[in-house]
Scaffold this motif. Structure first.
Motif, PDB file in Angstrom:
ATOM      1  N   UNK A  46       0.855  -1.192   0.000  1.00 58.17           N
ATOM      2  CA  UNK A  46       0.000   0.000   0.000  1.00 58.17           C
ATOM      3  C   UNK A  46       0.888   1.239   0.000  1.00 58.17           C
ATOM      4  N   UNK A  47       0.497   2.210  -0.778  1.00 55.49           N
ATOM      5  CA  UNK A  47       1.240   3.470  -0.858  1.00 55.49           C
ATOM      6  C   UNK A  47       0.590   4.495   0.054  1.00 55.49           C
ATOM      7  N   UNK A  48       1.405   5.329   0.661  1.00 53.70           N
ATOM      8  CA  UNK A  48       0.912   6.384   1.529  1.00 53.70           C
ATOM      9  C   UNK A  48       0.563   7.589   0.656  1.00 53.70           C
ATOM     10  N   UNK A  49      -0.653   7.618   0.128  1.00 53.93           N
ATOM     11  CA  UNK A  49      -1.025   8.632  -0.848  1.00 53.93           C
ATOM     12  C   UNK A  49      -1.458   9.945  -0.221  1.00 53.93           C
ATOM     13  N   UNK A  50      -1.935   9.931   1.012  1.00 53.87           N
ATOM     14  CA  UNK A  50      -2.431  11.164   1.621  1.00 53.87           C
ATOM     15  C   UNK A  50      -1.368  11.906   2.422  1.00 53.87           C
ATOM     16  N   UNK A  51      -0.335  11.223   2.821  1.00 51.38           N
ATOM     17  CA  UNK A  51       0.724  11.860   3.609  1.00 51.38           C
ATOM     18  C   UNK A  51       1.631  12.679   2.690  1.00 51.38           C
ATOM     19  N   UNK A  52       2.000  13.880   3.100  1.00 50.90           N
ATOM     20  CA  UNK A  52       2.886  14.699   2.266  1.00 50.90           C
ATOM     21  C   UNK A  52       4.284  14.104   2.157  1.00 50.90           C
ATOM     22  N   UNK A  53       4.935  14.368   1.042  1.00 51.77           N
ATOM     23  CA  UNK A  53       6.315  13.932   0.835  1.00 51.77           C
ATOM     24  C   UNK A  53       7.177  14.576   1.911  1.00 51.77           C
ATOM     25  N   UNK A  54       8.059  13.791   2.492  1.00 51.02           N
ATOM     26  CA  UNK A  54       8.925  14.295   3.552  1.00 51.02           C
ATOM     27  C   UNK A  54       8.367  14.059   4.946  1.00 51.02           C
ATOM     28  N   UNK A  55       7.159  13.510   5.032  1.00 50.03           N
ATOM     29  CA  UNK A  55       6.568  13.225   6.342  1.00 50.03           C
ATOM     30  C   UNK A  55       7.361  12.149   7.054  1.00 50.03           C
ATOM     31  N   UNK A  56       7.358  12.242   8.363  1.00 46.70           N
ATOM     32  CA  UNK A  56       8.045  11.273   9.205  1.00 46.70           C
ATOM     33  C   UNK A  56       7.045  10.217   9.665  1.00 46.70           C
ATOM     34  N   UNK A  57       7.446   8.947   9.582  1.00 47.40           N
ATOM     35  CA  UNK A  57       6.606   7.830  10.013  1.00 47.40           C
ATOM     36  C   UNK A  57       7.357   7.066  11.099  1.00 47.40           C
ATOM     37  N   UNK A  72      12.473   5.228  12.480  1.00 48.32           N
ATOM     38  CA  UNK A  72      11.875   6.405  11.864  1.00 48.32           C
ATOM     39  C   UNK A  72      12.074   6.306  10.361  1.00 48.32           C
ATOM     40  N   UNK A  73      10.985   6.522   9.625  1.00 49.90           N
ATOM     41  CA  UNK A  73      10.997   6.503   8.167  1.00 49.90           C
ATOM     42  C   UNK A  73      10.613   7.883   7.655  1.00 49.90           C
ATOM     43  N   UNK A  74      11.000   8.169   6.420  1.00 45.48           N
ATOM     44  CA  UNK A  74      10.566   9.386   5.741  1.00 45.48           C
ATOM     45  C   UNK A  74       9.927   8.969   4.424  1.00 45.48           C
ATOM     46  N   UNK A  75       8.867   9.673   4.034  1.00 48.66           N
ATOM     47  CA  UNK A  75       8.170   9.369   2.783  1.00 48.66           C
ATOM     48  C   UNK A  75       8.894  10.064   1.637  1.00 48.66           C
ATOM     49  N   UNK A  76       9.316   9.282   0.665  1.00 48.71           N
ATOM     50  CA  UNK A  76      10.035   9.779  -0.506  1.00 48.71           C
ATOM     51  C   UNK A  76       9.046  10.306  -1.561  1.00 48.71           C
ATOM     52  N   UNK A  81       9.080   4.315   1.379  1.00 44.54           N
ATOM     53  CA  UNK A  81       9.578   4.674   2.704  1.00 44.54           C
ATOM     54  C   UNK A  81      11.080   4.457   2.753  1.00 44.54           C
ATOM     55  N   UNK A  82      11.783   5.416   3.356  1.00 42.13           N
ATOM     56  CA  UNK A  82      13.229   5.293   3.535  1.00 42.13           C
ATOM     57  C   UNK A  82      13.516   5.299   5.032  1.00 42.13           C
ATOM     58  N   UNK A  83      14.207   4.270   5.499  1.00 44.20           N
ATOM     59  CA  UNK A  83      14.577   4.146   6.904  1.00 44.20           C
ATOM     60  C   UNK A  83      15.712   5.117   7.206  1.00 44.20           C
ATOM     61  N   UNK A  84      15.481   6.044   8.145  1.00 44.94           N
ATOM     62  CA  UNK A  84      16.505   7.045   8.430  1.00 44.94           C
ATOM     63  C   UNK A  84      17.139   6.890   9.804  1.00 44.94           C
ATOM     64  N   UNK A  85      16.451   6.221  10.741  1.00 44.08           N
ATOM     65  CA  UNK A  85      17.076   6.010  12.050  1.00 44.08           C
ATOM     66  C   UNK A  85      16.477   4.793  12.740  1.00 44.08           C
ATOM     67  N   UNK A  86      17.276   4.236  13.625  1.00 45.91           N
ATOM     68  CA  UNK A  86      16.828   3.098  14.440  1.00 45.91           C
ATOM     69  C   UNK A  86      17.462   3.235  15.811  1.00 45.91           C
TER      70      UNK A  86
END
Length: 96
Positions: A46-57, A72-76, A81-86
């Protein structure tokens, strides 16, 4: 010799402070997903279509050892999703 030894010790301590953190701590460009990560085994269907690009998940789960893992992920722009921290929270009473 008396002044060389403290200088060598100070240099070694400074080098130890400048070393990099383990991969499970802080921000890294090449974090690999682990079992339990949202992107483990590929991007979610599933794609995160409603969340703005750059949002943190944020995502929290327990790994196979029972430790609490916070990712923590960021929406590209392509909605992946790109994993940016753990961060792994260790329980000092049960971890060996």
């Amino acid at each position: 010799m008396k002044t060389a030894l403290p200088a060598i010790c100070a240099g070694l301590l400074l080098a130890a402070c400048a070393s990099t953190a383990p991969p499970s701590v802080g921000y890294s460009r090449n974090l690999e997903p682990i079992p339990g990560s949202i992107t483990y085994g590929g991007q979610p269907r599933t794609r995160l279509t409603k969340a703005p690009v750059g949002s943190i998940v944020p995502h929290r789960f327990r790994d196979s050892f029972g430790r609490q893992v916070s990712e923590t992920y960021v929406i590209e722009p392509d909605r992946s999703l790109r994993l940016i921290s753990r961060r792994i929270d260790y329980d000092l009473m049960t971890d060996r």
